[in-house]
Design a protein around this motif. Structure first.
Motif, PDB file in Angstrom:
ATOM      1  N   VAL A   1       0.749  -1.318  -0.147  1.00 36.15           N
ATOM      2  CA  VAL A   1      -0.083  -0.001  -0.024  1.00 36.15           C
ATOM      3  C   VAL A   1       0.899   1.354  -0.100  1.00 36.15           C
ATOM      4  O   VAL A   1       2.124   1.135   0.236  1.00 36.15           O
ATOM      5  CB  VAL A   1      -0.960   0.033   1.221  1.00 36.15           C
ATOM      6  CG1 VAL A   1      -1.888  -1.009   1.174  1.00 36.15           C
ATOM      7  CG2 VAL A   1      -0.104  -0.203   2.571  1.00 36.15           C
ATOM      8  N   GLY A   2       0.376   2.414  -0.437  1.00 34.87           N
ATOM      9  CA  GLY A   2       1.075   3.509  -0.548  1.00 34.87           C
ATOM     10  C   GLY A   2       0.951   4.263  -1.797  1.00 34.87           C
ATOM     11  O   GLY A   2       0.143   3.482  -2.610  1.00 34.87           O
ATOM     12  N   SER A   3       1.658   5.088  -2.145  1.00 35.20           N
ATOM     13  CA  SER A   3       1.436   5.996  -3.560  1.00 35.20           C
ATOM     14  C   SER A   3       2.009   4.838  -4.454  1.00 35.20           C
ATOM     15  O   SER A   3       3.206   4.324  -4.202  1.00 35.20           O
ATOM     16  CB  SER A   3       2.323   7.206  -3.612  1.00 35.20           C
ATOM     17  OG  SER A   3       1.846   8.008  -4.533  1.00 35.20           O
ATOM     18  N   PRO A   4       1.040   4.615  -5.456  1.00 36.44           N
ATOM     19  CA  PRO A   4       1.368   3.333  -6.220  1.00 36.44           C
ATOM     20  C   PRO A   4       2.554   3.510  -6.955  1.00 36.44           C
ATOM     21  O   PRO A   4       3.397   2.524  -7.689  1.00 36.44           O
ATOM     22  CB  PRO A   4       0.237   3.377  -7.354  1.00 36.44           C
ATOM     23  CG  PRO A   4      -0.466   4.695  -7.141  1.00 36.44           C
ATOM     24  CD  PRO A   4       0.005   5.169  -5.619  1.00 36.44           C
ATOM     25  N   PHE A   5       3.221   4.635  -7.377  1.00 38.35           N
ATOM     26  CA  PHE A   5       4.305   4.876  -8.305  1.00 38.35           C
ATOM     27  C   PHE A   5       5.593   5.026  -7.398  1.00 38.35           C
ATOM     28  O   PHE A   5       6.789   5.089  -8.076  1.00 38.35           O
ATOM     29  CB  PHE A   5       4.085   5.909  -9.324  1.00 38.35           C
ATOM     30  CG  PHE A   5       2.836   5.977  -9.930  1.00 38.35           C
ATOM     31  CD1 PHE A   5       2.464   4.854 -10.819  1.00 38.35           C
ATOM     32  CD2 PHE A   5       1.598   6.728  -9.391  1.00 38.35           C
ATOM     33  CE1 PHE A   5       1.081   4.627 -11.446  1.00 38.35           C
ATOM     34  CE2 PHE A   5       0.421   6.706 -10.129  1.00 38.35           C
ATOM     35  CZ  PHE A   5       0.201   5.509 -11.101  1.00 38.35           C
ATOM     36  N   LEU A   6       5.634   4.951  -6.270  1.00 43.66           N
ATOM     37  CA  LEU A   6       7.003   5.237  -5.387  1.00 43.66           C
ATOM     38  C   LEU A   6       7.034   4.270  -4.430  1.00 43.66           C
ATOM     39  O   LEU A   6       7.031   3.110  -4.718  1.00 43.66           O
ATOM     40  CB  LEU A   6       6.797   6.599  -4.857  1.00 43.66           C
ATOM     41  CG  LEU A   6       6.257   7.735  -5.917  1.00 43.66           C
ATOM     42  CD1 LEU A   6       5.983   8.931  -5.490  1.00 43.66           C
ATOM     43  CD2 LEU A   6       7.715   7.960  -6.740  1.00 43.66           C
ATOM     44  N   VAL A   7       7.344   4.253  -3.274  1.00 44.78           N
ATOM     45  CA  VAL A   7       7.824   3.715  -2.306  1.00 44.78           C
ATOM     46  C   VAL A   7       6.548   3.305  -1.703  1.00 44.78           C
ATOM     47  O   VAL A   7       5.423   3.745  -1.256  1.00 44.78           O
ATOM     48  CB  VAL A   7       8.274   3.861  -0.854  1.00 44.78           C
ATOM     49  CG1 VAL A   7       8.715   3.024   0.120  1.00 44.78           C
ATOM     50  CG2 VAL A   7       9.952   4.421  -1.404  1.00 44.78           C
TER      51      VAL A   7
ATOM     52  N   THR B   1       4.450   0.203   1.224  1.00 39.60           N
ATOM     53  CA  THR B   1       4.718  -0.440   2.435  1.00 39.60           C
ATOM     54  C   THR B   1       3.994  -2.017   2.201  1.00 39.60           C
ATOM     55  O   THR B   1       2.714  -1.853   1.823  1.00 39.60           O
ATOM     56  CB  THR B   1       3.879   0.158   3.522  1.00 39.60           C
ATOM     57  OG1 THR B   1       4.524   1.282   3.876  1.00 39.60           O
ATOM     58  CG2 THR B   1       4.462  -0.561   4.997  1.00 39.60           C
TER      59      THR B   1
ATOM     60  N   PRO C   1       8.690  -1.448   4.042  1.00 34.93           N
ATOM     61  CA  PRO C   1       8.755  -0.835   2.709  1.00 34.93           C
ATOM     62  C   PRO C   1       9.116  -1.527   1.468  1.00 34.93           C
ATOM     63  O   PRO C   1      10.491  -2.066   1.751  1.00 34.93           O
ATOM     64  CB  PRO C   1       9.537   0.638   2.783  1.00 34.93           C
ATOM     65  CG  PRO C   1       9.941   0.334   4.332  1.00 34.93           C
ATOM     66  CD  PRO C   1       9.705  -0.943   4.833  1.00 34.93           C
TER      67      PRO C   1
ATOM     68  N   ARG D   1      10.161  -0.893  -2.678  1.00 34.16           N
ATOM     69  CA  ARG D   1      10.357  -0.326  -4.062  1.00 34.16           C
ATOM     70  C   ARG D   1      11.391  -1.332  -4.590  1.00 34.16           C
ATOM     71  O   ARG D   1      12.503  -1.063  -4.617  1.00 34.16           O
ATOM     72  CB  ARG D   1      10.606   1.082  -4.044  1.00 34.16           C
ATOM     73  CG  ARG D   1      10.867   1.758  -5.375  1.00 34.16           C
ATOM     74  CD  ARG D   1      11.017   3.158  -5.206  1.00 34.16           C
ATOM     75  NE  ARG D   1      11.476   3.365  -6.643  1.00 34.16           N
ATOM     76  CZ  ARG D   1      11.423   4.848  -7.236  1.00 34.16           C
ATOM     77  NH1 ARG D   1      11.584   5.685  -6.213  1.00 34.16           N
ATOM     78  NH2 ARG D   1      11.697   4.941  -8.515  1.00 34.16           N
ATOM     79  N   PHE D   2      10.890  -2.089  -5.759  1.00 33.23           N
ATOM     80  CA  PHE D   2      11.557  -3.129  -6.569  1.00 33.23           C
ATOM     81  C   PHE D   2      12.038  -4.128  -5.578  1.00 33.23           C
ATOM     82  O   PHE D   2      11.945  -5.125  -5.453  1.00 33.23           O
ATOM     83  CB  PHE D   2      12.822  -2.263  -6.961  1.00 33.23           C
ATOM     84  CG  PHE D   2      12.528  -1.472  -8.282  1.00 33.23           C
ATOM     85  CD1 PHE D   2      11.768  -2.063  -9.322  1.00 33.23           C
ATOM     86  CD2 PHE D   2      13.331  -0.304  -8.046  1.00 33.23           C
ATOM     87  CE1 PHE D   2      11.787  -1.156 -10.332  1.00 33.23           C
ATOM     88  CE2 PHE D   2      13.277   0.575  -9.427  1.00 33.23           C
ATOM     89  CZ  PHE D   2      12.167   0.206 -10.411  1.00 33.23           C
TER      90      PHE D   2
ATOM     91  N   PRO E   1      12.895  -5.039  -1.254  1.00 34.79           N
ATOM     92  CA  PRO E   1      12.603  -4.505   0.249  1.00 34.79           C
ATOM     93  C   PRO E   1      13.500  -3.576   0.988  1.00 34.79           C
ATOM     94  O   PRO E   1      14.728  -3.948   0.680  1.00 34.79           O
ATOM     95  CB  PRO E   1      12.298  -5.876   1.077  1.00 34.79           C
ATOM     96  CG  PRO E   1      13.194  -7.043   0.343  1.00 34.79           C
ATOM     97  CD  PRO E   1      13.218  -6.536  -1.165  1.00 34.79           C
ATOM     98  N   PHE E   2      13.002  -2.713   1.583  1.00 37.46           N
ATOM     99  CA  PHE E   2      13.983  -2.011   2.736  1.00 37.46           C
ATOM    100  C   PHE E   2      14.141  -2.655   3.846  1.00 37.46           C
ATOM    101  O   PHE E   2      13.702  -2.366   4.743  1.00 37.46           O
ATOM    102  CB  PHE E   2      13.295  -0.439   2.754  1.00 37.46           C
ATOM    103  CG  PHE E   2      13.239   0.238   1.852  1.00 37.46           C
ATOM    104  CD1 PHE E   2      13.245   0.030   0.513  1.00 37.46           C
ATOM    105  CD2 PHE E   2      13.298   1.861   2.057  1.00 37.46           C
ATOM    106  CE1 PHE E   2      13.317   0.715  -0.571  1.00 37.46           C
ATOM    107  CE2 PHE E   2      13.311   2.682   1.081  1.00 37.46           C
ATOM    108  CZ  PHE E   2      13.262   2.331  -0.226  1.00 37.46           C
TER     109      PHE E   2
END
Lengths: 792, 229
Positions: B193-199, B201, B219, B221-222, B224-225
C-alpha cells in the motif's frame, strides 16, 4: 565586421536558453525532473568543452571563421531539431527509473548525455569563436549574447503556451539556423543554398509532425493509460508544465481509507502534470452529506470543531474543499498556484464537482501558498496543509524542492492566522524509516513552543490508520471531551491514537501494528525537552526546515551515508533520497569532467607562461559568483511574486539584460587594474547589501501591486547585475593583451564553473542555507578581485 | 503464433546444457537470496525451486531471471524480486487445500509459485495483454489449477469467495473493501500500500471474526527496505 553579427549572436543565445528550458520540460515529461536536471547539467558542459576545443584548435577555427561560424550555428539548429528523434531512440532502450537496479542502464545514460550535449557544444563553440576572434568588440557582443538570453527566456514563456513540448525543439531550431545564414558571406550563400534550405525544412517538418514523446512506461501517466478504457480527455501545454486529464473506470482514489468503509471507492479523473500525478478530481455534489474522507485520518480536526473559516494551502484539485463543504463550512479559502489546474476545475471539469469553485462559500486564490500567508491577515478556525503525496513517500524525489509552506517561519505565520480555538492540520503517509512524519511533528512542536508558554502535549493530537497519520496543533488546549471524541473516532474507524494529552502506551497500536515500536519512542523524544540531542543522534535530518534551508523532504545526513548503506544495502539507499543523491552525483560527474576539460588545453598551450593564474582565478570567480547570486535571487523572488515560473523569468531575464547593459558599457572602460578593482568592489558591496537587506525589503513590499513589485525588483537587481556584466568582457580583453592563446581557455573555464556552480549552490543551500550561498557568491567575486590585484 | 513462440521457447530451454544452467541458477537463487534471508517455509522453498522463473521473463531478459532484483516485463510492470515473491508466499501461509486469490497476475510467476502449493489459484490482471500472456504460459506449463482472469481487481472475484489468502501485487492507496469482504474468517491478505508509483509498504491484513488488524511489514520499491540492525 558586419552589424548582423550582433543579431546573429542574440538569436543564437536566445535559442540556447530556450532550448535549455525546453529540454528541462521535455525530460521532466519523458522521465523525471531530477533526471532532467542531471542530464542538462552534464549537457551544459558543452560550454566548457567548446573552450577546450577552441584552445586546442584555435588557429584552424579562426582561419576558417567565415565558414566555420555559420556552419556551427546551423549545426546547433539541426542538432536541436533532431533531439526528439534522438530521444525516441535513446529512451527506447533506456529508463532512468531502472538506473539504480540495472547497471546496464548506465550505457544508456552516457548516450543520453552525449545526445543532449551536442547542440550546446555547437552553440557554445560558435559563441566562443566569436569572442576570441572579435575580441575588440567583446563588450557589445557579450551584450547581444546576454540580451538574447534574457529575451529567449521571456519568449519561452509565450512558446510554452503556443506549442506542445514535442514541437518546441524544432520551433527553437529555426533561430540558430537563421543566425547562421545571417552571417554567411554573400558570395558563399549560393553555394550553401541547398544545405540551408535543408536546414530549414527539417525543423519545419518536425514542428508540424513531431514524433511522439517516448514517455517512460514507469511514469504515473503511462501506467494510468494502461488501465482499461483510459483516455486523455484534456491536454494543455503551458509554462507550468504539460497538463493531462485522464479518465478511466478503474482510476480510484481513497488514501488511507478505513477498513470499516463499506461503500464504493469513488472513481475519478486524474490530473497529471508533466506525466506525474497532480491530483484526483473526485465527483462531488452540493447535496452530498458524507464524504469518503470522513473515513480517513484526514477527518481528525472535524471530530472536535465545527469550523466556520477554513484555509486550504496547496489545495490542488479541491478534494479538501469538497470535504469541508460537506462538513458545512461556510467560508473556505483554497490557495493553489497552478492556474491551469484551478482553471480546469472552474471550467471544463466544473460539471464533475457541481461547479464547486463558483459557490460563494469558496474563495479560490491563485498564488503560492506561502505568499498568500505573507499577504493575508484573516483568522481561520482550521488551516489544512496538503497531504503527503506532495512531500512524503516519494523516495526523496522532492528532496530538493523548496517547500516554503513547511518551514518554521511558515508555521509561525499559520499560528498567527488561527482563531482562539483554531488549529493546523496535516496528514502524511507513514514512512519507514520514519522521516517526514517525525520532521512534521518536530515542526509543529517547535512552532508551539515558539508561540506559547503552555505545555505542548496539551495542544497536539495525532491519529494513525494503516497507512496515514494525521496531526493537529490546536491554539487552545485540548479538552477532555475533545480527546474522548478523538478516541471514539479511532475505535469506530479502526485507527489508533498516537498522541493525546493523556495517551497510554497500550492504546497506540490496537488495530495497526508497526514494524517495531521505535516510532513511538521517537515521537515521545520529540515531544520532550532536549529534542536537539535526538535530532543529532537520529540517522536522518529531521530538524525543522527554515526559510534559509527550505528543504523539508531532505533527510539524508551525508555523514551517515555509509551507515545507511550497511543497514539497508546498496540497492535500497538510493531510494531513500534519490533527489539529493542525483545532485551529488551530478556534482561529482561535472566536476570530474570539468577538471579534464580545463586541464586538457594546457597540453597545447603549456603549463607555464604568464596569465594562467589570473585566468583561472578571474574566470572561476565570476563563473561561480554570477550563478550563485542568480540562484539565490530566484529563490527569494519566488515567494515575492508567488509564482516560481514568472519569478524565475523576471529575475533571470532582468539580470541578463542588466548584465548585458553593463557589458556594453564596459567597452568604454579600460582593462587597467583600477577600473576592474572598483567594479568588483561594487559587486561585492551590492551582494553584502543583499545579504543584509534583501529578505526584509521583500517582506515589507510583498503587498504592493504587481507592477510596483516588478519595478521594485528590477530596481533592486539592476545595480549589481549591471556591474556583474563587466568583469567577463574586461577580463577577456585584458587576457588578449597578455596572451591571446588563453582567451578560449578562459571561455572554457567560465563555462565549466558556471555549470558546477548550479549543483554546488544546491549542495551549499541544503547543508548550510541560502545565506551562505550569497556569502560564497561575494567570496567568489573576492577571488576575481584577488586575481586582478596579482601582478600578471 | 503465440503458442508457437512459447513452444520454441520451451524447446530452446530443454536443451540439456541450458536447462542445467537454469537449474543451478535457481538452486543458487533459493539458497542465497531466499533461505539465507530467513525464509524457512518449506512449501514456499520447494515451489520456488520448482517454478522455472526464466520462462516468465521476456526473452531478452532471461539471463537476468535469477538475479537478486526485479525484471521489467512491459506495461510499466516488473516480475518481483525472488525474495519478495517468497516473502509474500510465506506470509500468506498457503496449504494444500487452500483457495487463493491473486490481484495483479503480471507475468504469472507469483501465481505459479502459489499454484505449486495450493488447490486453486485465481489471478486477476487488469492489462489484457499481460493477462493473455500469463494465461498462455501457465496453460503451456500445465498449471490446471490456476485461472487467469482479465479485469479490474478492485472487485475481487465474488464467485469463488471466501479465500484463505489474498495476495495483491499491485500497489494502491487504499485497501479495496470488496477484497476484505471476500477474505475467509482467519484469512490473510498481503498487499503493498501507498502511493502506487513510489515507495510502498507491504502490509499483512488479518481477519478474525469481526475484527480486522493490520501489520506494517516493510517498505518496498523494487526490493524491500530490509533493515539490518
Amino acid at each position: 565586421m558586419s552589424k548582423r553579427i550582433y543579431l546573429s549572436v542574440g538569436l543564437l543565445s536566445a535559442s540556447i536558453i530556450a532550448f535549455q528550458l525546453t529540454l528541462m520540460q521535455l525530460l521532466s515529461i519523458i522521465q523525471w525532473s531530477h533526471f532532467a536536471y542531471m542530464v542538462i547539467s552534464v549537457a551544459l558542459l558543452g560550454f566548457g568543452a567548446s573552450g577546450t576545443l577552441l584552445a586546442l584548435a584555435r588557429n584552424w577555427f579562426v582561419r576558417n571563421i567565415e565558414i566555420s561560424l555559420p556552419v556551427l550555428m546551423i549545426l546547433a539548429g539541426i542538432s536541436m531539431s533532431l533531439i526528439m528523434l534522438v530521444s525516441s531512440t535513446v529512451f527506447g532502450s533506456f529508463d532512468s527509473y531502472l538506473l539504480f537496479v540495472d547497471r546496464s542502464q548506465i550505457v544508456g545514460l552516457v548516450v543520453a548525455y552525449f545526445a543532449f550535449f551536442v547542440p550546446f557544444f555547437f552553440g557554445a563553440l560558435a559563441l566562443g569563436l566569436m569572442y576570441i576572434h572579435y575580441i575588440e568588440k567583446i563588450g557589445p557582443l557579450y551584450f547581444a549574447d546576454l540580451l538574447g538570453s534574457g529575451i529567449g527566456g521571456l519568449i519561452m514563456l509565450l512558446m510554452f503556451w503556443l506549442f506542445y513540448p514535442a514541437q518546441l525543439p524544432s520551433a527553437i531550431a529555426f533561430f540558430p539556423v537563421i543566425a547562421g545564414i545571417l552571417i554567411l558571406p554573400i558570395r558563399l550563400r549560393l553555394k550553401f543554398i541547398a544545405p540551408a534550405i535543408a536546414a530549414f525544412i527539417l525543423p519545419g517538418i518536425l514542428v508540424f509532425s513531431p514524433p511522439a514523446l517516448p514517455v517512460s512506461e514507469f511514469k504515473s501517466l503511462s501506467r494510468a493509460m494502461n488501465l482499461p478504457g483510459a483516455r486523455i480527455v484534456i491536454e494543455r501545454s503551458s509554462p507550468y508544465g504539460q497538463i493531462d486529464v485522464v479518465r478511466s473506470p478503474a482510476l480510484r482514489y481513497a488514501p488511507g481509507l478505513s477498513l470499516t468503509y463499506q461503500g464504493t471507492v469513488p472513481v475519478r479523473d486524474v490530473i497529471f502534470s508533466n506525466g506525474n500525478w497532480f491530483g484526483p478530481v473526485v465527483e462531488w455534489t452540493r447535496t452530498d452529506t458524507s464524504h469518503f474522507l470522513d473515513y480517513t485520518t484526514n477527518a481528525l480536526p472535524y471530530q472536535i470543531i465545527r469550523p466556520s473559516n477554513v484555509l486550504l494551502l496547496d489545495s490542488g484539485t479541491g478534494l479538501f474543499a469538497a470535504h469541508a463543504l460537506t462538513r458545512g463550512v461556510g467560508n473556505i479559502t483554497a490557495v493553489e498556484q497552478n492556474r491551469i489546474a484551478t482553471g480546469l476545475l472552474k471550467n471544463e471539469l466544473a460539471g464533475m464537482i457541481d461547479s464547486m469553485y463558483h459557490l460563494p462559500a469558496i474563495n479560490p486564490v491563485n498564488l503560492h501558498s506561502r505568499s498568500y500567508l505573507l499577504k493575508d491577515d484573516n483568522l481561520y478556525d482550521l488551516i489544512i496543509l496538503p497531504t503527503s503525496e506532495s512531500f512524503g513517500g516519494t523516495s526523496g524525489i522532492n528532496a530538493l524542492e523548496e517547500q516554503y509552506i513547511l518551514t518554521r517561519e511558515a508555521l509561525d505565520e499559520m499560528w498567527n492566522r488561527l482563531s482562539d480555538d483554531g488549529m493546523i492540520a496535516v496528514t502524511a503517509w507513514m514512512d519507514y524509516p520514519a522521516r517526514n512524519t517525525l520532521k512534521l511533528l518536530a515542526t509543529l512542536v517547535e512552532t508551539h513552543e515558539a508561540n506559547s508558554d503552555l505545555p505542548v502535549e496539551n495542544h497536539l493530537a495525532a491519529i494513525r490508520g494503516w497507512g496515514t497519520i494525521s496531526f493537529i496543533l490546536k491554539r487552545s488546549p485540548l479538552t477532555l471531551p475533545e480527546t474522548q471524541a478523538i478516541r471514539n473516532f479511532c475505535n469506530t474507524m479502526y485507527f489508533d491514537p498516537a498522541l493525546l494529552p493523556d495517551i497510554t502506551p497500550g492504546e497506540r497500536s490496537v488495530y495497526n501494528q508497526l514494524q517495531d515500536d521505535e516510532f513511538f519512542e521517537y515521537i515521545d523524544r520529540i515531544m520532550a525537552r532536549g529534542r536537539e540531542d535526538f535530532y543529532r543522534e537520529y540517522d536522518f535530518n529531521i530538524k525543522p526546515s527554515t526559510d534559509n534551508i527550505p528543504y523539508f523532504s531532505q533527510f539524508l545526513k551525508l555523514g551517515r551515508y555509509d551507515k545507511m548503506q550497511d543497514m539497508f544495502g546498496q540497492s535500497t539507499v538510493p531510494f531513500l533520497e534519490i533527489g539529493y543523491l542525483v545532485v551529488l552525483l551530478t556534482f561529482l560527474q561535472i566536476t570530474a569532467a570539468a577538471v579534464i576539460l580545463i586541464l586538457l588545453p594546457l597540453l597545447v598551450i603549456g603549463w607555464k607562461g604568464s596569465g594562467k593564474l589570473y585566468t583561472v582565478l578571474h574566470f572561476s570567480g565570476i563563473g561561480l559568483g554570477f550563478m550563485f547570486l542568480e540562484i539565490t535571487l530566484i529563490q527569494q523572488f519566488i515567494l515575492y511574486f508567488g509564482n516560481p515560473i514568472y519569478a524565475a523569468a523576471a529575475v533571470l531575464s532582468g539580470m541578463l539584460i542588466c548584465s548585458g547593459a553593463g557589458s556594453l558599457a564596459s567597452s568604454r572602460l579600460s582593462t587597467e587594474k583600477g577600473d576592474v578593482v572598483k567594479i568588483l568592489t561594487l559587486v561585492i558591496f551590492f551582494i553584502i547589501l543583499y545579504i543584509i537587506l534583501l529578505v526584509p525589503l521583500l517582506r515589507i513590499t510583498i503587498n504592493f501591486p504587481l507592477l510596483v513589485k516588478i519595478f521594485f525588483s528590477i530596481l533592486f537587481i539592476s545595480p549589481a547585475a549591471y556591474f556583474m556584466g563587466m568583469p567577463f568582457p574586461l577580463g577577456l580583453r585584458k587576457l588578449s593583451g597578455i596572451n591571446p592563446t588563453l582567451t578560449p581557455w578562459a571561455w572554457g573555464i567560465n563555462g565549466c564553473l558556471s555549470v558546477i556552480s548550479t549543483a554546488l549552490a544546491t549542495i551549499i543551500a541544503v547543508e548550510a542555507g541560502y545565506l551562505w550561498v550569497m556569502v560564497i557568491a561575494a567570496m567568489s567575486y573576492g577571488l576575481t578581485l584577488v586575481a586582478n590585484l596579482i601582478k600578471t | 503464433m503465440k503458442a508457437l513462440l512459447i513452444f520454441l521457447l520451451l524447446a530452446l530451454n530443454m536443451h540439456p546444457a541450458v536447462a542445467q544452467n537454469y537449474d543451478r541458477m535457481r538452486e543458487n537463487m533459493v539458497r542465497r537470496q531466499i533461505r539465507n534471508r530467513g525464509i524457512d517455509h518449506k512449501p514456499t522453498l520447494e515451489a520456488m525451486l520448482s517454478v522455472e522463473r526464466h520462462l516468465f521473463v521476456p526473452a531478452g531478459q532471461q539471463a537476468r531471471a535469477y538475479d537478486d532484483g526485479p525484471v521489467p516485463i512491459g506495461y510499466g510492470q516488473t516480475i518481483s524480486q525472488p525474495y519478495i515473491v517468497a516473502y509474500m508466499t510465506q506470509l500468506a501461509d498457503p496449504k494444500p487445500g487452500d483457495r487463493v486469490l491473486e490481484i495483479g497476475a503480471g507475468s504469472g510467476y507469483q501465481a505459479a509459485v502459489l499454484g505449486e502449493i495450493v488447490e486453486q489459484v485465481y489471478t486477476i490482471e487488469i492489462i489484457p495483454e499481460l493477462a493473455a500472456r500469463a494465461r498462455g504460459l501457465l496453460r503451456e506449463l500445465g498449471y490446471d489449477n490456476i485461472e487467469v482472469l482479465t479485469g479490474d481487481g478492485y472487485y475481487g472475484l465474488e464467485k469463488h469467495a471466501p479465500y484463505d489468502a489474498i495476495v495483491v501485487t499491485a500497489a494502491a492507496e487504499y485497501i479495496p473493501p470488496p477484497l476484505i469482504a471476500q477474505l475467509k474468517d482467519g484469512g490473510k491478505m498481503i498487499i503493498p500500500v501507498g502511493s502506487p508509483f513510489l515507495v510502498q509498504t507491504l502490509m499483512l491484513i488479518e481477519k478474525k471474526g469481526e475484527r480486522i488488524t493490520t501489520t506494517n511489514l516493510m517498505p518496498v520499491r523494487f526490493v524491500p527496505f530490509t533493515r539490518r540492525n
